[in-house]
Design a protein around this motif. Structure first.
Motif, PDB file in Angstrom:
ATOM      1  N   ALA A 121      -5.437   4.774   1.063  1.00 51.59           N
ATOM      2  CA  ALA A 121      -5.570   5.784   1.737  1.00 51.59           C
ATOM      3  C   ALA A 121      -4.604   5.855   3.014  1.00 51.59           C
ATOM      4  O   ALA A 121      -3.717   4.890   3.310  1.00 51.59           O
ATOM      5  N   PRO A 122      -4.427   7.153   3.361  1.00 51.77           N
ATOM      6  CA  PRO A 122      -3.489   7.382   4.501  1.00 51.77           C
ATOM      7  C   PRO A 122      -3.332   6.281   5.680  1.00 51.77           C
ATOM      8  O   PRO A 122      -2.423   6.349   6.468  1.00 51.77           O
ATOM      9  N   ASP A 123      -4.474   5.838   6.090  1.00 55.77           N
ATOM     10  CA  ASP A 123      -4.362   4.855   7.133  1.00 55.77           C
ATOM     11  C   ASP A 123      -4.283   3.414   6.812  1.00 55.77           C
ATOM     12  O   ASP A 123      -4.542   2.509   7.628  1.00 55.77           O
ATOM     13  N   ALA A 124      -3.816   3.219   5.429  1.00 61.06           N
ATOM     14  CA  ALA A 124      -3.668   1.958   4.968  1.00 61.06           C
ATOM     15  C   ALA A 124      -2.201   1.650   4.507  1.00 61.06           C
ATOM     16  O   ALA A 124      -1.933   0.630   4.058  1.00 61.06           O
ATOM     17  N   LYS A 125      -1.053   2.441   5.261  1.00 62.83           N
ATOM     18  CA  LYS A 125       0.095   2.331   4.561  1.00 62.83           C
ATOM     19  C   LYS A 125       0.653   0.849   5.163  1.00 62.83           C
ATOM     20  O   LYS A 125       1.457   0.338   4.428  1.00 62.83           O
ATOM     21  N   GLY A 126       0.435   0.314   6.509  1.00 65.63           N
ATOM     22  CA  GLY A 126       0.584  -1.082   6.779  1.00 65.63           C
ATOM     23  C   GLY A 126       0.424  -2.161   5.855  1.00 65.63           C
ATOM     24  O   GLY A 126       1.149  -2.890   5.590  1.00 65.63           O
ATOM     25  N   ARG A 127      -0.931  -1.857   5.504  1.00 70.90           N
ATOM     26  CA  ARG A 127      -1.226  -3.175   4.269  1.00 70.90           C
ATOM     27  C   ARG A 127      -0.752  -2.996   3.201  1.00 70.90           C
ATOM     28  O   ARG A 127      -0.094  -4.098   2.657  1.00 70.90           O
ATOM     29  N   THR A 312       5.777  -4.424  11.475  1.00 67.46           N
ATOM     30  CA  THR A 312       5.163  -3.285  12.145  1.00 67.46           C
ATOM     31  C   THR A 312       5.930  -2.132  12.468  1.00 67.46           C
ATOM     32  O   THR A 312       5.444  -0.812  12.270  1.00 67.46           O
ATOM     33  N   LEU A 313       7.356  -2.244  12.818  1.00 63.78           N
ATOM     34  CA  LEU A 313       8.054  -1.234  13.103  1.00 63.78           C
ATOM     35  C   LEU A 313       8.366  -0.474  11.931  1.00 63.78           C
ATOM     36  O   LEU A 313       8.619   0.659  11.953  1.00 63.78           O
ATOM     37  N   ILE A 314       8.815  -1.175  10.656  1.00 62.78           N
ATOM     38  CA  ILE A 314       8.787  -0.731   9.475  1.00 62.78           C
ATOM     39  C   ILE A 314       7.623   0.269   9.210  1.00 62.78           C
ATOM     40  O   ILE A 314       7.791   1.377   8.620  1.00 62.78           O
ATOM     41  N   THR A 315       6.350  -0.105   9.162  1.00 64.87           N
ATOM     42  CA  THR A 315       5.325   0.785   9.162  1.00 64.87           C
ATOM     43  C   THR A 315       5.409   1.808  10.048  1.00 64.87           C
ATOM     44  O   THR A 315       4.872   2.959   9.367  1.00 64.87           O
ATOM     45  N   ARG A 316       5.818   1.775  11.137  1.00 62.91           N
ATOM     46  CA  ARG A 316       5.771   3.039  12.161  1.00 62.91           C
ATOM     47  C   ARG A 316       6.999   3.861  11.620  1.00 62.91           C
ATOM     48  O   ARG A 316       6.799   5.130  11.787  1.00 62.91           O
ATOM     49  N   VAL A 317       7.892   3.516  10.907  1.00 60.79           N
ATOM     50  CA  VAL A 317       8.902   4.237  10.337  1.00 60.79           C
ATOM     51  C   VAL A 317       8.189   5.063   9.287  1.00 60.79           C
ATOM     52  O   VAL A 317       8.349   6.446   9.179  1.00 60.79           O
ATOM     53  N   LEU A 318       7.393   4.551   8.375  1.00 62.48           N
ATOM     54  CA  LEU A 318       6.503   5.264   7.268  1.00 62.48           C
ATOM     55  C   LEU A 318       5.528   6.196   8.013  1.00 62.48           C
ATOM     56  O   LEU A 318       5.538   7.331   7.399  1.00 62.48           O
ATOM     57  N   TYR A 319       5.018   6.021   9.079  1.00 64.10           N
ATOM     58  CA  TYR A 319       4.289   7.136   9.690  1.00 64.10           C
ATOM     59  C   TYR A 319       4.991   7.993  10.310  1.00 64.10           C
ATOM     60  O   TYR A 319       4.595   9.206  10.198  1.00 64.10           O
ATOM     61  N   ALA A 320       6.165   7.854  10.992  1.00 64.19           N
ATOM     62  CA  ALA A 320       6.773   8.706  11.551  1.00 64.19           C
ATOM     63  C   ALA A 320       7.659   9.803  10.496  1.00 64.19           C
ATOM     64  O   ALA A 320       7.922  10.791  10.783  1.00 64.19           O
ATOM     65  N   ALA A 321       7.553   9.061   9.302  1.00 62.21           N
ATOM     66  CA  ALA A 321       8.248   9.923   8.227  1.00 62.21           C
ATOM     67  C   ALA A 321       7.172  10.626   7.380  1.00 62.21           C
ATOM     68  O   ALA A 321       7.685  10.734   5.917  1.00 62.21           O
ATOM     69  N   SER A 326       8.578  11.045  -0.316  1.00 60.05           N
ATOM     70  CA  SER A 326       9.346  10.200  -1.171  1.00 60.05           C
ATOM     71  C   SER A 326      10.598   9.610  -0.585  1.00 60.05           C
ATOM     72  O   SER A 326      10.916   8.625  -1.000  1.00 60.05           O
ATOM     73  N   LEU A 327      11.152  10.079   0.504  1.00 59.72           N
ATOM     74  CA  LEU A 327      12.356   9.390   1.181  1.00 59.72           C
ATOM     75  C   LEU A 327      12.013   8.588   2.220  1.00 59.72           C
ATOM     76  O   LEU A 327      12.991   7.803   2.708  1.00 59.72           O
ATOM     77  N   GLY A 328      10.771   8.523   2.748  1.00 59.01           N
ATOM     78  CA  GLY A 328      10.351   7.667   3.964  1.00 59.01           C
ATOM     79  C   GLY A 328      10.573   6.260   3.656  1.00 59.01           C
ATOM     80  O   GLY A 328      11.014   5.612   4.430  1.00 59.01           O
TER      81      GLY A 328
END
Length: 405
Positions: A121-127, A312-321, A326-328
């Motif tokens: 799901a879009p809100d489970a990227k961190g997991r 957590t910061l790496i996950t923030r990168v994914l949300y910000a991207a 594909s490139l996030g």
């Protein structure tokens, strides 16, 4: 979590083992291939540089393929270069295999993160991301020590063979178990890549990348020089070094687990108190490094905090991207590996300057402090940008008022 994500984590485990295992194999490699230990150290640098350069390039190349074939190409290439590395009598060829292996790893990790986050799901990227990064932390806990033991028992080439063999089950698992997601919008051509590269113009993404690089730089600066610190400052016998490294690795696994549970819903609960504790912990470690008990406790605590905040910061990168699906993952990979390359380099400079083995811990504290400063400045700039348009608007109103008859 889909089982396929754990399969991707297995492949990342093998790749993380390959990236970090040379720390215990360099003397044997240098002796057998007839080069100095410092020259053999270029094998580690080459891998880091290959990861940094290769992540965006390989991700762009992977955009032209469906994700499962791209994962297979990168993983098979990774296996083959390790077979060549295990067989070659030439240091130059071995160096080339490290660069190619890094390119394959960077491509796999970038596409793997994009694939894993697309399966949830879009809100489970961190997991999902925490499972892949968990492969790296398990490599630190088990893969790297096992590679060192295997290298001591059977020679350094055995460690290369082991990495190749561990990767083979992942090849078949990716082939049969990883689902092929729907083709993303666009046809994967260069214009699509350009659209995703435009995400780098977003200040939020750039700040997340900078913070991720700084915190991970602090992590790997301390981790790289933990062994000489333990022996030269804390007074441990060399036999205790694997214990200290394992404690740091266990902490890192705990940190990734914490990040996986909180980075999606409550990231600030990790970043603010965790970042403050991380900064204080590095400073405390530097001050109390002469105490074996403090070193044991802080190795675990700092491993936990480092990977909780860093992941957590790496996950923030994914949300910000989010505009670069594909490139996030490649942006996150670059941030992680810039830190892994720059942090130890700065720590090495302080040791070479005569500041001793405590100095990398102070460098780590300084890098975390720099992350706080950067975050604060970003907040100030963001507020200034929000209020800046008001002044011209008022001026224009005033001009229009004075011009009325």
């Amino acid at each position: 979590m889909p089982f396929a994500i754990y399969i991707l984590g297995l492949a990342v485990f093998a790749q993380g083992t390959s990236e970090f295992m040379l720390s215990g194999l360099l003397p044997d490699i240098a002796q057998e291939l007839g080069v100095s230990v410092s020259a053999a150290g270029a094998l580690t640098s080459a891998f880091a540089v290959g990861m940094i350069v290769g992540a965006p390039l390989m991700a762009i190349a992977g955009m032209r393929r469906r994700r499962r074939p791209a994962l297979l190409v990168f993983l098979v290439a990774f296996v083959l270069v390790h077979v060549v590395g295990a067989l070659t009598p030439s240091f130059s060829v071995l160096l080339a295999t490290r660069v190619l292996g890094a390119l394959a790893t960077a491509g796999f990790l970038a596409v793997g993160i994009a694939t894993a986050t697309a399966m949830v799901a879009p809100d489970a990227k961190g997991r999902a991301t925490s499972i892949l990064l968990g492969g790296i932390t398990l490599a630190c806990v088990a893969g790297v020590p096992a590679g060192a033991v295997l290298g001591q028992a059977l020679g350094w080439r055995a460690a290369f063979w082991a990495v190749a063999l561990i990767s083979l089950p992942a090849v078949f698992a990716v082939l049969y178990l990883v689902p092929e997601p729907a083709r993303p919008e666009g046809d994967g051509t260069l214009p699509s890549a350009r659209r995703e590269l435009r995400a780098l113009r977003r200040p939020r993404l750039l700040v997340a990348l900078l913070l991720g690089a700084l915190v991970n730089g602090a992590t790997f600066c301390a981790f790289t020089y933990l062994a000489p610190l333990a022996v030269g400052v804390s007074g441990f016998a060399e036999g205790w070094v694997p214990v200290l490294l394992a404690l740091f690795g266990l902490g890192s696994f705990a940190g990734v687990t914490i990040s996986g549970r909180l980075s999606d819903s409550r990231p600030m609960w990790v970043l603010v108190p965790g970042g403050i504790a991380l900064l204080a912990g590095w400073a405390l470690f530097a001050v109390t490094a002469q105490s074996p008990a403090a070193a044991l406790v802080l190795a675990f605590v700092q491993g936990t905090l480092s990977f909780a905040v860093g992941s957590t910061l790496i996950t923030r990168v994914l949300y910000a991207a989010a505009q670069a699906p594909s490139l996030g993952g490649s942006y996150a990979t670059v941030a992680f590996n810039v830190g892994a390359a720059v942090g130890p380099a700065i720590g090495g400079l302080t040791i070479a300057a005569g500041f001793g083995y405590r100095s990398p811990l102070w460098v780590s504290a300084s890098l975390v402090a720099a992350a706080f400063v950067a975050a604060g400045l970003a907040q100030v700039v963001r507020r200034l940008r929000r209020t800046a348009p008001l002044a011209p608007a008022r001026s224009e109103t005033a001009v229009n008022t004075t011009e009325r008859p």
